[in-house]
Design a protein around this motif. Structure first.
Motif, PDB file in Angstrom:
ATOM      1  N   ASP A 275     -46.008  -1.192   3.292  1.00 46.81           N
ATOM      2  CA  ASP A 275     -46.059  -2.422   4.091  1.00 46.81           C
ATOM      3  C   ASP A 275     -46.506  -3.619   3.259  1.00 46.81           C
ATOM      4  N   LEU A 276     -47.209  -3.381   2.164  1.00 46.89           N
ATOM      5  CA  LEU A 276     -47.542  -4.464   1.247  1.00 46.89           C
ATOM      6  C   LEU A 276     -46.408  -4.735   0.272  1.00 46.89           C
ATOM      7  N   LEU A 277     -45.897  -3.702  -0.374  1.00 45.45           N
ATOM      8  CA  LEU A 277     -44.902  -3.928  -1.438  1.00 45.45           C
ATOM      9  C   LEU A 277     -43.624  -4.559  -0.910  1.00 45.45           C
ATOM     10  N   LYS A 278     -43.260  -4.264   0.341  1.00 47.10           N
ATOM     11  CA  LYS A 278     -42.007  -4.798   0.877  1.00 47.10           C
ATOM     12  C   LYS A 278     -42.048  -6.311   1.075  1.00 47.10           C
ATOM     13  N   MET A 279     -43.259  -6.877   1.101  1.00 47.03           N
ATOM     14  CA  MET A 279     -43.389  -8.309   1.320  1.00 47.03           C
ATOM     15  C   MET A 279     -43.183  -9.115   0.043  1.00 47.03           C
ATOM     16  N   ALA A 280     -43.210  -8.461  -1.112  1.00 46.07           N
ATOM     17  CA  ALA A 280     -43.061  -9.167  -2.384  1.00 46.07           C
ATOM     18  C   ALA A 280     -41.587  -9.447  -2.670  1.00 46.07           C
ATOM     19  N   PRO A 281     -41.288 -10.419  -3.532  1.00 46.96           N
ATOM     20  CA  PRO A 281     -39.908 -10.897  -3.671  1.00 46.96           C
ATOM     21  C   PRO A 281     -38.975  -9.953  -4.407  1.00 46.96           C
ATOM     22  N   THR A 282     -37.731  -9.917  -3.907  1.00 48.86           N
ATOM     23  CA  THR A 282     -36.595  -9.338  -4.617  1.00 48.86           C
ATOM     24  C   THR A 282     -35.427 -10.310  -4.480  1.00 48.86           C
ATOM     25  N   SER A 283     -34.465 -10.219  -5.371  1.00 45.66           N
ATOM     26  CA  SER A 283     -33.317 -11.138  -5.358  1.00 45.66           C
ATOM     27  C   SER A 283     -32.574 -11.020  -4.035  1.00 45.66           C
ATOM     28  N   ALA A 284     -32.404 -12.157  -3.362  1.00 48.45           N
ATOM     29  CA  ALA A 284     -31.700 -12.191  -2.071  1.00 48.45           C
ATOM     30  C   ALA A 284     -32.289 -11.180  -1.095  1.00 48.45           C
ATOM     31  N   ASN A 285     -33.580 -10.906  -1.232  1.00 53.83           N
ATOM     32  CA  ASN A 285     -34.253  -9.914  -0.386  1.00 53.83           C
ATOM     33  C   ASN A 285     -33.477  -8.604  -0.346  1.00 53.83           C
ATOM     34  N   MET A 286     -32.936  -8.180  -1.486  1.00 55.71           N
ATOM     35  CA  MET A 286     -32.058  -6.998  -1.496  1.00 55.71           C
ATOM     36  C   MET A 286     -32.803  -5.697  -1.246  1.00 55.71           C
ATOM     37  N   GLN A 287     -34.118  -5.649  -1.504  1.00 54.86           N
ATOM     38  CA  GLN A 287     -34.920  -4.467  -1.180  1.00 54.86           C
ATOM     39  C   GLN A 287     -34.225  -3.170  -1.591  1.00 54.86           C
ATOM     40  N   PRO A 288     -33.859  -3.003  -2.864  1.00 57.63           N
ATOM     41  CA  PRO A 288     -33.077  -1.838  -3.255  1.00 57.63           C
ATOM     42  C   PRO A 288     -33.877  -0.559  -3.413  1.00 57.63           C
TER      43      PRO A 288
ATOM     44  N   GLU B 135     -24.944  -3.215   1.293  1.00 61.01           N
ATOM     45  CA  GLU B 135     -24.537  -2.898   2.667  1.00 61.01           C
ATOM     46  C   GLU B 135     -25.602  -3.309   3.681  1.00 61.01           C
ATOM     47  N   GLU B 136     -26.844  -3.447   3.227  1.00 57.60           N
ATOM     48  CA  GLU B 136     -27.943  -3.826   4.126  1.00 57.60           C
ATOM     49  C   GLU B 136     -28.186  -5.331   4.166  1.00 57.60           C
ATOM     50  N   LEU B 137     -27.487  -6.089   3.326  1.00 60.16           N
ATOM     51  CA  LEU B 137     -27.785  -7.516   3.216  1.00 60.16           C
ATOM     52  C   LEU B 137     -27.475  -8.334   4.470  1.00 60.16           C
TER      53      LEU B 137
ATOM     54  N   PHE C 252     -30.680 -10.391   4.549  1.00 57.56           N
ATOM     55  CA  PHE C 252     -30.533 -11.768   4.071  1.00 57.56           C
ATOM     56  C   PHE C 252     -29.484 -12.467   4.936  1.00 57.56           C
ATOM     57  N   PRO C 253     -29.839 -12.750   6.195  1.00 57.13           N
ATOM     58  CA  PRO C 253     -28.852 -13.238   7.172  1.00 57.13           C
ATOM     59  C   PRO C 253     -28.454 -14.701   7.022  1.00 57.13           C
ATOM     60  N   HIS C 254     -29.052 -15.412   6.055  1.00 55.07           N
ATOM     61  CA  HIS C 254     -28.812 -16.845   5.932  1.00 55.07           C
ATOM     62  C   HIS C 254     -27.387 -17.158   5.480  1.00 55.07           C
ATOM     63  N   THR C 255     -26.774 -16.205   4.804  1.00 52.35           N
ATOM     64  CA  THR C 255     -25.426 -16.430   4.282  1.00 52.35           C
ATOM     65  C   THR C 255     -24.771 -15.070   4.058  1.00 52.35           C
ATOM     66  N   ASP C 256     -23.537 -15.065   3.644  1.00 53.72           N
ATOM     67  CA  ASP C 256     -22.809 -13.814   3.425  1.00 53.72           C
ATOM     68  C   ASP C 256     -23.128 -13.273   2.031  1.00 53.72           C
ATOM     69  N   ALA C 257     -24.359 -12.815   1.841  1.00 56.23           N
ATOM     70  CA  ALA C 257     -24.783 -12.325   0.535  1.00 56.23           C
ATOM     71  C   ALA C 257     -24.093 -11.025   0.154  1.00 56.23           C
ATOM     72  N   LYS C 258     -23.686 -10.259   1.140  1.00 51.59           N
ATOM     73  CA  LYS C 258     -22.999  -8.998   0.833  1.00 51.59           C
ATOM     74  C   LYS C 258     -21.773  -9.234  -0.043  1.00 51.59           C
ATOM     75  N   SER C 259     -21.064 -10.307   0.225  1.00 54.46           N
ATOM     76  CA  SER C 259     -19.834 -10.594  -0.514  1.00 54.46           C
ATOM     77  C   SER C 259     -20.103 -10.888  -1.985  1.00 54.46           C
ATOM     78  N   TRP C 260     -21.338 -11.287  -2.325  1.00 55.60           N
ATOM     79  CA  TRP C 260     -21.671 -11.571  -3.718  1.00 55.60           C
ATOM     80  C   TRP C 260     -21.599 -10.312  -4.587  1.00 55.60           C
ATOM     81  N   PHE C 261     -21.789  -9.164  -3.956  1.00 53.28           N
ATOM     82  CA  PHE C 261     -21.924  -7.922  -4.710  1.00 53.28           C
ATOM     83  C   PHE C 261     -20.775  -6.949  -4.509  1.00 53.28           C
ATOM     84  N   GLU C 262     -19.899  -7.213  -3.551  1.00 54.37           N
ATOM     85  CA  GLU C 262     -18.778  -6.311  -3.306  1.00 54.37           C
ATOM     86  C   GLU C 262     -17.829  -6.324  -4.503  1.00 54.37           C
TER      87      GLU C 262
END
Length: 202
Positions: free
Chosen positions: A43-56, A100-102, A106-116
């Motif tokens: 619950d702590l580590l998930k709050m720290a930053p990842t690119s486009a909140n990708m949480q991989p 697939e989880e973006l 990361f609902p602000h934009t279509d980030a999924k398309s950046w990685f497809e």
């Protein structure tokens, strides 16, 4: 020279606990780590930053004797006792198909398309950001009063086959034992470089 910090900086004792006095442990006290503590770490580590909140990051927390025995078959001889004695060893992995989880992460934009269509780019991003999240895990564990022993020295293919068989797009990054460290197991701290050794302000 007096260093000025933000008004809400952590106390010196907290910084000692997380950084200055914290060590990587080789052996562990016979003291359990609870599931609640593992939830607190995440619950702590998930709050720290990842690119486009990708949480991989995808973590397997190895606690049971049965699963620990399987992990022991994957690690090097030098890491065998470290893993065997630890209450928990976290397998820090990553999901190649994190994109697939973006849509919800990361609902602000279509980030999924950046990685497809760019699997190599996804592998690079997932590895980099899961490495960050593994570091956040160490900081979070220390922050709640636990010690860590991060390590490589394992057969990655064997770890993947054993622990990610049901998720073949997941890959191990590194492993990290967690518990209450035995101070008798550590060496004197290795040297740490001064700022000017490896830093440049331009």
């Amino acid at each position: 020279m007096t260093t000025q910090y933000h008004d809400q900086h952590l106390s010196a004792a907290a910084l000692d606990q997380i950084f200055r006095d914290a060590r990587s442990y080789n052996d562990w006290l016979d003291k359990p780590v609870s599931d609640e503590q593992l939830h607190a770490i995440y619950d702590l580590l998930k709050m720290a930053p990842t690119s486009a909140n990708m949480q991989p990051v995808r973590i397997v927390w190895v606690k049971s004797d049965e699963q620990k025995a399987k992990l022991l078959e994957c690690v090097s001889e030098g890491n065998h006792d470290k893993v065997k004695a630890a209450p928990v060893t976290a397998i820090i992995g990553y999901d190649i198909d994190f994109h697939e989880e973006l849509p919800w992460l990361f609902p602000h934009t279509d980030a999924k398309s950046w990685f497809e269509g760019d699997e190599e780019g996804r592998k690079e991003g997932a590895f980099r950001n899961s490495s960050l999240q593994g570091a956040y895990l160490i900081i979070a564990a220390r922050a709640i009063g636990l010690d860590c022993g991060p390590m490589s020295g394992f057969d990655a293919d064997k770890v993947n086959q054993t622990f990610f068989a049901d998720a073949p797009r997941h890959r191990v990054n590194f492993i990290c034992s967690i518990g209450y460290g035995d101070k008798e197991s550590i060496f004197e701290r290795s040297p740490r470089p001064d700022f000017d050794k490896f830093n440049t302000i331009v």
